[in-house]
Design an enzyme around this catalytic site. Structure first.
Site, PDB file in Angstrom:
ATOM      1  CG  LEU A  72       8.720 -17.325  -3.661  1.00 58.28           C
ATOM      2  CD1 LEU A  72       8.412 -17.416  -2.086  1.00 58.28           C
ATOM      3  CD2 LEU A  72       9.090 -16.229  -4.062  1.00 58.28           C
ATOM      4  CG  ASP A 108      -2.180   0.928   1.195  1.00 53.26           C
ATOM      5  OD1 ASP A 108      -2.478   1.340  -0.089  1.00 53.26           O
ATOM      6  OD2 ASP A 108      -2.756   1.201   2.022  1.00 53.26           O
ATOM      7  CG  HIS A 139       0.582   2.061  -9.616  1.00 50.24           C
ATOM      8  ND1 HIS A 139       0.199   1.808  -8.217  1.00 50.24           N
ATOM      9  CD2 HIS A 139      -0.679   2.837  -9.943  1.00 50.24           C
ATOM     10  CE1 HIS A 139      -1.071   2.120  -7.810  1.00 50.24           C
ATOM     11  NE2 HIS A 139      -1.474   2.877  -8.927  1.00 50.24           N
TER      12      HIS A 139
HETATM   13  C1  FPP Z   1      -1.233   0.080  -3.661  1.00 50.15           C
HETATM   14  O1  FPP Z   1      -1.108   1.434  -3.676  1.00 50.15           O
HETATM   15  C2  FPP Z   1      -1.204  -0.335  -5.086  1.00 50.15           C
HETATM   16  C3  FPP Z   1      -2.093  -1.178  -5.665  1.00 50.15           C
HETATM   17  C4  FPP Z   1      -3.266  -1.474  -5.076  1.00 50.15           C
HETATM   18  C5  FPP Z   1      -1.687  -1.688  -7.121  1.00 50.15           C
HETATM   19  C6  FPP Z   1      -0.421  -1.640  -7.724  1.00 50.15           C
HETATM   20  C7  FPP Z   1       0.449  -2.820  -7.313  1.00 50.15           C
HETATM   21  C8  FPP Z   1       1.829  -2.825  -7.639  1.00 50.15           C
HETATM   22  C9  FPP Z   1       2.400  -1.807  -8.495  1.00 50.15           C
HETATM   23  C10 FPP Z   1       2.478  -4.030  -7.444  1.00 50.15           C
HETATM   24  C11 FPP Z   1       2.681  -4.868  -8.507  1.00 50.15           C
HETATM   25  C12 FPP Z   1       1.612  -5.252  -9.382  1.00 50.15           C
HETATM   26  C13 FPP Z   1       1.481  -5.995 -10.341  1.00 50.15           C
HETATM   27  C14 FPP Z   1       0.130  -6.176 -11.047  1.00 50.15           C
HETATM   28  C15 FPP Z   1       2.515  -6.939 -10.303  1.00 50.15           C
HETATM   29  P1  FPP Z   1      -2.189   2.532  -3.665  1.00 50.15           P
HETATM   30  O2  FPP Z   1      -2.458   2.825  -5.105  1.00 50.15           O
HETATM   31  O3  FPP Z   1      -3.134   2.055  -2.988  1.00 50.15           O
HETATM   32  O4  FPP Z   1      -1.574   3.823  -2.932  1.00 50.15           O
HETATM   33  P2  FPP Z   1      -2.294   5.041  -2.085  1.00 50.15           P
HETATM   34  O5  FPP Z   1      -2.904   4.142  -1.042  1.00 50.15           O
HETATM   35  O6  FPP Z   1      -1.223   5.911  -1.625  1.00 50.15           O
HETATM   36  O7  FPP Z   1      -3.135   5.594  -3.136  1.00 50.15           O
END
Ligand code: FPP
Length: 253
Positions: free
Chosen positions: A139, A28, A45
């Protein structure tokens, strides 16, 4: 005191690290990481994928057997369409750039979540990654994508109800093991440790059934900043926890 003995003294105070067999990670704070730097959320991201790659390496190096990462929740559909498309493309790009390396490192990939609403090309990609890594024995990387814990339990209930309706299962024979077999995570041990970054302290529909006895560690750093030092701090905290599973005596996993 020489610097060597200082290191020894510091090391001596550290708990012996217990390595969890299964870590769940709620990644997060990508958006806030980006905002704090005047960047676009999408840049957060992209950094988030780098942190994921790093965590996979750490789990391999420290001998963690299973890692589940929450990469897109069923509730994330409320985000702007552009951001959803971007995250979906991140999965495609992650597979394109990292699949060979995952195979070389003996990583088995499982992608859990609902396939409903996903484009057929994405579903094919998921099937392909799982098939190409299915016989790997290192893993297990479980990517929770379009995942929600309540949806998972609902889907499991539907599967079990079908068995009952078809006369193959007596309702009196339903046990916790029956439910576990019907979950997306069948065959994977429950997480010993669930980590959430960015200072938020919620489970957000992640592994609801499986988290029954997980230890939770919440850290303040945003996901892109989660590095080896953060990982070791969390493992030290976990190592000091007294896991009793509802009993009196502490049990080691
Ligand atoms: C969390 O930050 C991020 C997500 C829920 C989605 C994106 C995930 C990644 C980039 C990791 C790798 C993903 C894949 C598909 C391999 P947020 O956007 O919720 O941040 P915020 O709470 O600060 O807005």
């Amino acid at each position: 005191m020489s610097s060597d003995s200082a290191i020894t003294a510091e090391t001596a105070q550290r708990p012996r690290l217990r390595i969890p067999a299964h870590i769940g990670m709620i990644m997060d704070g990508n958006g806030r990481w980006a905002k704090a730097r005047g960047k676009l959320r999408t840049e957060g991201h992209i950094e988030g994928v780098k942190a994921l790659r790093n965590l996979v390496e750490l789990c391999i190096n420290y001998g963690v057997a299973n890692l589940t990462v929450f990469s897109f929740s069923s509730e994330n559909w409320t985000r702007p369409r552009d951001e959803i498309a971007f995250i979906f493309n991140l999965l495609r790009r992650f597979v394109a750039s990292d699949l060979q390396k995952l195979i070389r490192n003996n990583v088995k990939v499982r992608i859990i979540g609902s396939r409903t609403g996903l484009e057929p090309s994405l579903t094919r990609l998921i099937d392909d990654v799982e098939a190409k890594t299915a016989t790997n024995t290192g893993l297990t990387l479980i990517v929770a994508f379009n995942y929600g814990g309540k949806a998972e339990i609902t889907d499991a209930t539907r599967l079990i109800a079908r068995e009952v309706a078809a006369g193959r299962l007596n309702p009196d024979d339903i046990t916790e093991a029956t439910v576990e077999r019907a979950l997306y995570t069948h065959g994977i041990p429950d997480p010993d440790l669930i980590i959430r970054t960015s200072g938020e302290q919620r489970i957000s529909n992640f592994l609801l059934w499986q988290a029954a006895y997980s230890e939770f560690v919440f850290v303040d750093e945003y996901w892109p900043d989660f590095d080896e030092a953060s990982f070791l701090r969390v493992l030290e905290t976990f190592s000091l926890r007294d896991r009793r599973y509802g009993g009196i005596e502490a049990k080691t996993p």
